[in-house]
Design an enzyme around this catalytic site. Structure first.
Site: not given
Ligand SMILES: Cc1ncc(COP(=O)(O)O)c(C=O)c1O
Length: 374
Positions: A109, A186, A210
């Site tokens: 990511w 992030d 999540k």
């Protein structure tokens, strides 16, 4: 009973799902189903306020930070972050020009975020030897990927990192100290799994699917003094200062995702807050890692110092057994354990809603499968 180890969209607490089911019929006895409620209705506006209040309480967010909600996921922030912050004045006084931006790469990511930033600004990639794929991670690679101090050249607008790499299962042991440049994170897969050190961060963003509810929503917690420097071509819905000025409602909100966020945050508070979430995550992951480390069939490819407590990828020493293991696990009610399509293997994602009992069942299952095959 099904236990859901998906990396996201991920398992939600039963109480949250039940509550959302009720909301679909009518939000708070209004008789108006949640999905048909205007985002300008006072009952919905109350949800926006509650979401902010709960986030502030749970994470002890300082008043110097704004809390913003967006009807899109973290991938959009891979563009919005450089658009908003690459024009920040750097230490050489280069206000208003596009400065270079620094991205620390620790997995899939952070690499994606860096690639996207490259469309808007020169990107300095702090490329640690990549831990996955290929060779399994080494301790030296892990340490290089997650330094304790981020020291950027003067002509740098900001630094960016991903504290918990959802796919690789790599977590920074602690947020780095960033010398001289604002640090953006992030935190899509770790926000609400523990406290945030606000002294180390200028901005933290996360997708919701999540620990914050359902997909189609993200949050950004950002220092107010950094707002207002967006580059001229920035789309209005990506302009953080404009979003703050409209109280996160520049356009139609994702009303369902906002309500899910409120329910998730309230549940988290009832359970004891983020310190309790961190304690549970430590307990769950300790059980799984100690099982994997003792196994003759399975192993974690991630060096100990950077192992995630939330996403645990693991491999089988006999890779031909991976598919049968996944099939048998699914039949035993242990679902969505496949590794990311780019990495293969297996992965157990264990966010706040994951019970200790589910992890015990997973270890029991893996142990039985091992005894049958090794
Ligand atoms: C760390 C991280 N960043 C970004 C994303 C992308 O989020 P979205 O698909 O909501 O844009 C994810 C999704 O799993 C993630 O785990």
């Amino acid at each position: 009973m099904i236990h859901n180890f998906s990396a996201g969209p991920a398992a939600l607490p039963d109480a949250v799902v039940q509550g959302l089911r009720d909301d679909l019929h009518g939000l708070e006895d209004s008789g108006i189903p949640l999905l048909g409620l205007s985002h300008r209705d006072p009952r919905f506006l109350k949800q926006m306020t509650q979401a902010e209040q709960l986030l502030r309480r749970l994470l002890a967010i300082p008043d110097t930070f704004a809390v913003l909600l967006f009807p899109f996921g973290a991938t959009a922030h891979f563009s919005a972050v450089p658009l908003n912050f690459a024009g920040l004045p750097d230490r050489e006084g280069g206000a208003g020009r596009v400065a270079s931006v620094r991205y620390h790469l620790s997995g899939y990511w952070s690499e994606k975020a860096a690639s996207e930033a490259g469309r808007y600004a020169p990107v300095e990639r702090v490329a640690a030897p990549f831990l996955w794929p290929g060779a399994d991670g080494t301790a030296a690679a892990a340490a290089a990927a997650t330094p304790a101090v981020v020291q950027a050249p003067a002509a740098t607008a900001y630094a960016h990192y991903c504290p918990n790499e959802t796919i690789d299962g790599i977590a920074w042991p602690a947020p780095p100290e960033s010398v001289g440049v604002p640090l953006l994170a992030d935190a899509s897969s770790c926000l609400l799994a523990g406290p945030v050190d606000w002294s180390r961060h200028a901005g933290v963003y996360a997708s919701a699917q999540k620990n914050l509810g359902v997909a189609g929503l993200s949050v950004l917690l950002v220092r107010r003094d950094l707002l207002g420097c967006a580059l001229p071509p920035t789309p209005a819905v990506f302009d953080y200062a404009a979003v703050a000025a409209s109280a996160s409602l520049p356009n139609t909100a994702n009303v369902f995702a906002v309500r899910a966020l409120v329910r998730m945050l309230a549940w988290c508070e009832e359970q004891g807050g983020v310190d309790e979430m961190a304690r549970r995550a430590r307990q769950r992951s300790a059980l799984l890692y100690s099982f994997l480390d003792a196994s003759r069939l399975y192993y974690s490819p991630v060096p100990r110092a950077v192992r995630s407590m939330l996403n645990v990828p693991f491999r089988l020493r006999r890779p031909e057994l991976t598919a049968p293991c996944l099939t048998a696990a699914a039949s035993a009610g242990l679902q969505q354990l496949a590794g990311h399509r780019s990495r293969g293997g297996m992965r157990a994602s264990m966010y706040n809603a994951m019970s200790m009992e589910a992890v015990e069942r997973l270890c029991d299952f893996l142990s039985e499968f091992e005894h049958l095959h090794v």
